[in-house]
Design a protein around this motif. Sequence first.
Motif, PDB file in Angstrom:
ATOM      1  N   PHE A 102     -19.293 -31.905  -1.588  1.00 48.12           N
ATOM      2  CA  PHE A 102     -19.352 -31.089  -1.884  1.00 48.12           C
ATOM      3  C   PHE A 102     -20.288 -30.059  -0.376  1.00 48.12           C
ATOM      4  O   PHE A 102     -20.875 -30.273   0.524  1.00 48.12           O
ATOM      5  CB  PHE A 102     -21.392 -30.865  -2.601  1.00 48.12           C
ATOM      6  N   TYR A 103     -19.557 -28.852  -0.063  1.00 51.05           N
ATOM      7  CA  TYR A 103     -19.596 -27.661   0.895  1.00 51.05           C
ATOM      8  C   TYR A 103     -21.163 -26.995   0.379  1.00 51.05           C
ATOM      9  O   TYR A 103     -21.220 -25.921  -1.367  1.00 51.05           O
ATOM     10  CB  TYR A 103     -19.225 -27.171   1.772  1.00 51.05           C
ATOM     11  N   GLU A 104     -21.836 -27.173   0.357  1.00 49.24           N
ATOM     12  CA  GLU A 104     -23.282 -26.408  -0.254  1.00 49.24           C
ATOM     13  C   GLU A 104     -23.684 -24.740   0.476  1.00 49.24           C
ATOM     14  O   GLU A 104     -23.895 -24.510   1.884  1.00 49.24           O
ATOM     15  CB  GLU A 104     -24.870 -26.731  -0.527  1.00 49.24           C
ATOM     16  N   LYS A 105     -23.498 -23.690   0.149  1.00 51.97           N
ATOM     17  CA  LYS A 105     -23.273 -22.672   0.480  1.00 51.97           C
ATOM     18  C   LYS A 105     -25.105 -22.233   1.318  1.00 51.97           C
ATOM     19  O   LYS A 105     -26.166 -22.744   1.034  1.00 51.97           O
ATOM     20  CB  LYS A 105     -23.776 -21.802  -0.641  1.00 51.97           C
ATOM     21  N   LYS A 106     -25.323 -21.823   2.215  1.00 50.02           N
ATOM     22  CA  LYS A 106     -26.041 -21.537   3.457  1.00 50.02           C
ATOM     23  C   LYS A 106     -27.624 -20.747   3.300  1.00 50.02           C
ATOM     24  O   LYS A 106     -28.629 -20.339   3.399  1.00 50.02           O
ATOM     25  CB  LYS A 106     -26.259 -22.303   4.815  1.00 50.02           C
ATOM     26  N   THR A 107     -26.542 -19.597   2.620  1.00 48.33           N
ATOM     27  CA  THR A 107     -26.533 -18.174   2.347  1.00 48.33           C
ATOM     28  C   THR A 107     -26.780 -17.965   1.093  1.00 48.33           C
ATOM     29  O   THR A 107     -26.486 -17.189   0.870  1.00 48.33           O
ATOM     30  CB  THR A 107     -26.253 -16.992   3.430  1.00 48.33           C
ATOM     31  N   PRO A 108     -27.814 -18.367  -0.177  1.00 48.49           N
ATOM     32  CA  PRO A 108     -27.379 -17.829  -1.535  1.00 48.49           C
ATOM     33  C   PRO A 108     -28.154 -16.531  -1.732  1.00 48.49           C
ATOM     34  O   PRO A 108     -28.889 -15.723  -0.841  1.00 48.49           O
ATOM     35  CB  PRO A 108     -28.762 -18.107  -2.128  1.00 48.49           C
TER      36      PRO A 108
END
Length: 236
Positions: A102-108
């Motif tokens: 997974f890549y997790e969004k850093k800037t919600p």
Amino acid sequence: MAVIKIALYQKNLHKRFTLDEIIKVQQSKAQFLLLPEGFPHLFQSVSPIDGAKHEKEYQDHLLEISEKFSGVILGGSHYRKNENGKLVSALPIVQSLVLVDFYEKKTPSTTIDVGVASGSTESIFIMGGLRFGLLLGDDLNNDSIWSEFQKENIEIIFHLDATNPNKSYEEDLSFYESIAKEKNIHLVRVCGPSEGKPARSLYASPSGINWKVGKLEEDKEVFKTLSVNVMRSYLL
């Protein structure tokens, strides 16, 4: 120099792939398939935490595509709780019927990703013989990620995005063109039409805009296979 075949699908966020569409992707013989941020949003969730309940259904649909398409699927995004119990917006990476990472969004987003934590995964991956960077939505404006890309000499970046309706078509093109030229990168963006919001998928390189969705296609599903020449990122 190596040529990488990248398929992007400007896909409606709420519509499943049909068998014919999956076969179309298979026949492209691309090494990568890019799907927009928020795909596959097959359920009308009222909040990110509610959306996370459907994590398995989202992933199962990507695995359906992987049954026919042997390349790397950068599968849009969905909400999930990560290994640390944090609610994140995650980009699943699938290949050969395996959910690899997974890549997790850093800037919600403060308006859309309510209650969602900033991700902690790496932003650089090596798959399909290619070393590439990933951006999800507002990560495009995250300076720390760009510093990492520059430090690691990343040449090609995939941006899975949702179009900002406050920007004009021309403003979007100019913005991406300037980034690609300034940073000397290949930047492939894929969006999905949803609830009247436009979708402006494109491919920008140091030489300018190499391909873009036309103005009359902003509300349509569009499938495109790109051939991208990379100099230093391909691993033999």
